[in-house]
Design a protein around this motif. Structure first.
Motif, PDB file in Angstrom:
ATOM      1  N   PHE A 164      -2.840  -5.009  -8.904  1.00 18.11           N
ATOM      2  CA  PHE A 164      -1.748  -4.060  -9.111  1.00 18.11           C
ATOM      3  C   PHE A 164      -0.410  -4.694  -8.734  1.00 18.11           C
ATOM      4  O   PHE A 164       0.586  -4.565  -9.465  1.00 18.11           O
ATOM      5  N   ALA A 165      -0.369  -5.405  -7.604  1.00 19.51           N
ATOM      6  CA  ALA A 165       0.872  -6.040  -7.156  1.00 19.51           C
ATOM      7  C   ALA A 165       1.332  -7.107  -8.141  1.00 19.51           C
ATOM      8  O   ALA A 165       2.524  -7.201  -8.461  1.00 19.51           O
ATOM      9  N   VAL A 166       0.403  -7.905  -8.624  1.00 21.48           N
ATOM     10  CA  VAL A 166       0.759  -8.937  -9.602  1.00 21.48           C
ATOM     11  C   VAL A 166       1.363  -8.304 -10.849  1.00 21.48           C
ATOM     12  O   VAL A 166       2.405  -8.737 -11.358  1.00 21.48           O
ATOM     13  N   ARG A 167       0.727  -7.271 -11.338  1.00 17.18           N
ATOM     14  CA  ARG A 167       1.189  -6.608 -12.559  1.00 17.18           C
ATOM     15  C   ARG A 167       2.586  -5.987 -12.381  1.00 17.18           C
ATOM     16  O   ARG A 167       3.434  -6.086 -13.259  1.00 17.18           O
ATOM     17  N   GLU A 168       2.808  -5.363 -11.226  1.00 19.49           N
ATOM     18  CA  GLU A 168       4.066  -4.656 -11.007  1.00 19.49           C
ATOM     19  C   GLU A 168       5.223  -5.579 -10.614  1.00 19.49           C
ATOM     20  O   GLU A 168       6.381  -5.308 -10.949  1.00 19.49           O
ATOM     21  N   LEU A 169       4.927  -6.657  -9.901  1.00 16.22           N
ATOM     22  CA  LEU A 169       6.001  -7.464  -9.328  1.00 16.22           C
ATOM     23  C   LEU A 169       6.388  -8.673 -10.163  1.00 16.22           C
ATOM     24  O   LEU A 169       7.498  -9.192 -10.018  1.00 16.22           O
ATOM     25  N   LYS A 170       5.512  -9.136 -11.013  1.00 17.82           N
ATOM     26  CA  LYS A 170       5.821 -10.333 -11.797  1.00 17.82           C
ATOM     27  C   LYS A 170       7.152 -10.212 -12.558  1.00 17.82           C
ATOM     28  O   LYS A 170       7.954 -11.154 -12.557  1.00 17.82           O
ATOM     29  N   PRO A 171       7.450  -9.050 -13.207  1.00 19.63           N
ATOM     30  CA  PRO A 171       8.715  -8.952 -13.949  1.00 19.63           C
ATOM     31  C   PRO A 171       9.954  -9.039 -13.067  1.00 19.63           C
ATOM     32  O   PRO A 171      11.033  -9.385 -13.555  1.00 19.63           O
ATOM     33  N   SER A 216     -18.240   1.594  -2.295  1.00 24.39           N
ATOM     34  CA  SER A 216     -17.083   2.107  -3.048  1.00 24.39           C
ATOM     35  C   SER A 216     -16.968   1.437  -4.407  1.00 24.39           C
ATOM     36  O   SER A 216     -16.486   2.039  -5.363  1.00 24.39           O
ATOM     37  N   SER A 217     -17.433   0.177  -4.516  1.00 20.69           N
ATOM     38  CA  SER A 217     -17.364  -0.491  -5.819  1.00 20.69           C
ATOM     39  C   SER A 217     -18.313   0.170  -6.814  1.00 20.69           C
ATOM     40  O   SER A 217     -18.021   0.234  -8.013  1.00 20.69           O
ATOM     41  N   PRO A 275     -13.382  -4.692  -3.073  1.00 19.80           N
ATOM     42  CA  PRO A 275     -12.822  -4.170  -4.324  1.00 19.80           C
ATOM     43  C   PRO A 275     -11.433  -3.540  -4.173  1.00 19.80           C
ATOM     44  O   PRO A 275     -10.576  -3.730  -5.034  1.00 19.80           O
ATOM     45  N   LYS A 276     -11.197  -2.803  -3.088  1.00 17.75           N
ATOM     46  CA  LYS A 276      -9.902  -2.143  -2.948  1.00 17.75           C
ATOM     47  C   LYS A 276      -8.777  -3.160  -2.752  1.00 17.75           C
ATOM     48  O   LYS A 276      -7.667  -2.984  -3.257  1.00 17.75           O
ATOM     49  N   VAL A 277      -9.091  -4.244  -2.012  1.00 16.28           N
ATOM     50  CA  VAL A 277      -8.081  -5.284  -1.801  1.00 16.28           C
ATOM     51  C   VAL A 277      -7.818  -6.025  -3.103  1.00 16.28           C
ATOM     52  O   VAL A 277      -6.668  -6.302  -3.460  1.00 16.28           O
ATOM     53  N   ARG A 278      -8.885  -6.323  -3.826  1.00 14.12           N
ATOM     54  CA  ARG A 278      -8.726  -7.005  -5.108  1.00 14.12           C
ATOM     55  C   ARG A 278      -7.956  -6.130  -6.094  1.00 14.12           C
ATOM     56  O   ARG A 278      -7.083  -6.612  -6.833  1.00 14.12           O
ATOM     57  N   MET A 279      -8.242  -4.827  -6.105  1.00 12.06           N
ATOM     58  CA  MET A 279      -7.522  -3.909  -6.993  1.00 12.06           C
ATOM     59  C   MET A 279      -6.038  -3.865  -6.652  1.00 12.06           C
ATOM     60  O   MET A 279      -5.174  -3.867  -7.543  1.00 12.06           O
ATOM     61  N   GLN A 306     -12.207   3.105  -1.057  1.00 12.55           N
ATOM     62  CA  GLN A 306     -12.028   3.827   0.196  1.00 12.55           C
ATOM     63  C   GLN A 306     -11.646   2.839   1.289  1.00 12.55           C
ATOM     64  O   GLN A 306     -12.004   1.673   1.254  1.00 12.55           O
ATOM     65  N   GLY A 307     -10.930   3.350   2.276  1.00 12.37           N
ATOM     66  CA  GLY A 307     -10.687   2.566   3.477  1.00 12.37           C
ATOM     67  C   GLY A 307      -9.263   2.095   3.618  1.00 12.37           C
ATOM     68  O   GLY A 307      -8.360   2.484   2.867  1.00 12.37           O
ATOM     69  N   VAL A 308      -9.059   1.217   4.611  1.00 10.86           N
ATOM     70  CA  VAL A 308      -7.737   0.757   5.016  1.00 10.86           C
ATOM     71  C   VAL A 308      -7.455  -0.626   4.445  1.00 10.86           C
ATOM     72  O   VAL A 308      -8.326  -1.498   4.449  1.00 10.86           O
ATOM     73  N   ILE A 309      -6.234  -0.819   3.949  1.00 12.45           N
ATOM     74  CA  ILE A 309      -5.746  -2.140   3.545  1.00 12.45           C
ATOM     75  C   ILE A 309      -4.594  -2.498   4.476  1.00 12.45           C
ATOM     76  O   ILE A 309      -3.625  -1.740   4.597  1.00 12.45           O
ATOM     77  N   ARG A 310      -4.706  -3.654   5.119  1.00 11.81           N
ATOM     78  CA  ARG A 310      -3.656  -4.121   6.025  1.00 11.81           C
ATOM     79  C   ARG A 310      -2.815  -5.173   5.310  1.00 11.81           C
ATOM     80  O   ARG A 310      -3.342  -6.197   4.868  1.00 11.81           O
ATOM     81  N   LEU A 311      -1.515  -4.913   5.243  1.00 10.15           N
ATOM     82  CA  LEU A 311      -0.587  -5.793   4.543  1.00 10.15           C
ATOM     83  C   LEU A 311       0.484  -6.298   5.502  1.00 10.15           C
ATOM     84  O   LEU A 311       0.848  -5.616   6.462  1.00 10.15           O
TER      85      LEU A 311
END
Length: 305
Positions: free
Chosen positions: A288-295, A84-85, A280-284, A91-96
């Motif tokens: 994304f979370a850092v960018r959106e949540l920092k503010p 996928s990279s 890659p999907k987890v890193r992406m 692609q695939g599942v991310i568990r949070l």
């Protein structure tokens, strides 16, 4: 189901300790998950699991088979991540996992937004204020508010999270307003606690550095939102993340206490096994979370002390 799919079911059943939980995690009914285990046992002519009405354990051969099956699944997941990279389409599942209140307010809204641009990704979000075993539960990212313990996990800080002591005007009218940290001993402090938690304290920032204040109260819970509700209803003083009570402070339903000696900020970020962050999907999603949540965690300076 295919042999590979049955392997996935077996691995999750062992990790979660029940056929029902393992199947649910993979969006399968208990009957389908049970059939997958039976298919594997029939294939080898050996029992892999010991089942009783109260407990599920692996047999000796089942434990050995689990160790190898888990490595097969991990290798396959890594191969899929590599492909996928190259394709540029994760692609695939991310568990949070995340604490209840934080997960509802901050993490859950990220998922639809991320999936809008990455339709090949699926999410499994589990919310709990109790601690989880990130490795055993196969968690990719665990959002965390507090002081991360030293471990083999990778810690990625997002922001410092200011905390505040708060109470309702009604509580303060009835019990008085603490003027110095020592006054807290005379108040009903609303406590976030868990089974087997240690002796409770709040750490405040003072001119002489951090000071641990032993506090007590008649109410405790493992749900932070309940603490806020109790404070709003006039039952005591709560120690809450500032972002969670910003609206209540603005409209006067809660009052900030001891502004000169506030609680030390908590760290907000995510924990992950090093191997997971290579996906890659987890890193992406972490980026994304850092960018959106920092503010979100900028101090709410417009709220009067």
């Amino acid at each position: 189901m295919s042999y590979l799919e049955s392997l996935r079911v077996f691995v999750r059943v062992v990790e979660l300790g029940s056929i029902t939980a393992g199947g649910r995690d993979l969006r399968l009914s208990p009957a389908v998950a049970s059939n997958c285990i039976k298919d594997l046992e029939n294939r080898f002519g050996l029992r892999l699991l010991n089942r009783t009405t109260r407990k599920l354990t692996t047999t000796e051969v089942g434990r050995a088979f689990y160790d190898h099956a888990r490595r097969v699944i991990e290798t396959l997941d890594e191969a899929e991540a590599l492909v996928s990279s190259f394709s540029g389409k994760p692609q695939g599942v991310i568990r949070l996992t995340a604490p209840l209140g934080l997960g509802r307010r901050l993490v859950a809204p990220l998922i639809p937004a991320f999936c809008h641009d990455n339709p090949g990704v699926e999410f499994r979000l589990r919310l709990s204020d109790r601690s989880v075993n990130i490795v055993e539960d196969a968690i990719d990212l665990a959002f965390f508010l507090g002081e991360p313990a030293d471990s083999a996990l990778k810690w990625r800080k997002i922001a410092d999270c200011p905390r505040v002591l708060v109470a309702s005007p009604r509580y303060l009218a009835e019990h008085g307003t603490p003027q110095v940290p020592d006054d807290l001993s005379a108040h009903n402090c609303l406590l976030l606690r868990y089974p087997r938690s240690p002796e409770y304290f709040w750490t405040l920032m003072t001119d002489d550095g951090p000071r641990k204040m032993m506090v007590s109260g008649r109410f405790d819970t493992d749900d932070g939102d309940v603490l806020t509700s109790w404070a709003l209803d006039g039952h005591g003083i709560a120690n809450r993340p500032e972002y969670e009570v910003a609206d209540e402070l603005r409209d006067g339903r809660l009052v900030r206490l001891l502004p000169q000696t506030p609680p030390i900020p908590a760290q907000f970020g995510c924990l992950a096994p090093h191997r997971r962050l290579q996906d890659p999907k987890v890193r992406m999603f972490a980026d994304f979370a850092v960018r959106e949540l920092k503010p979100v965690f900028q101090p709410v300076s417009q709220i009067p002390a």
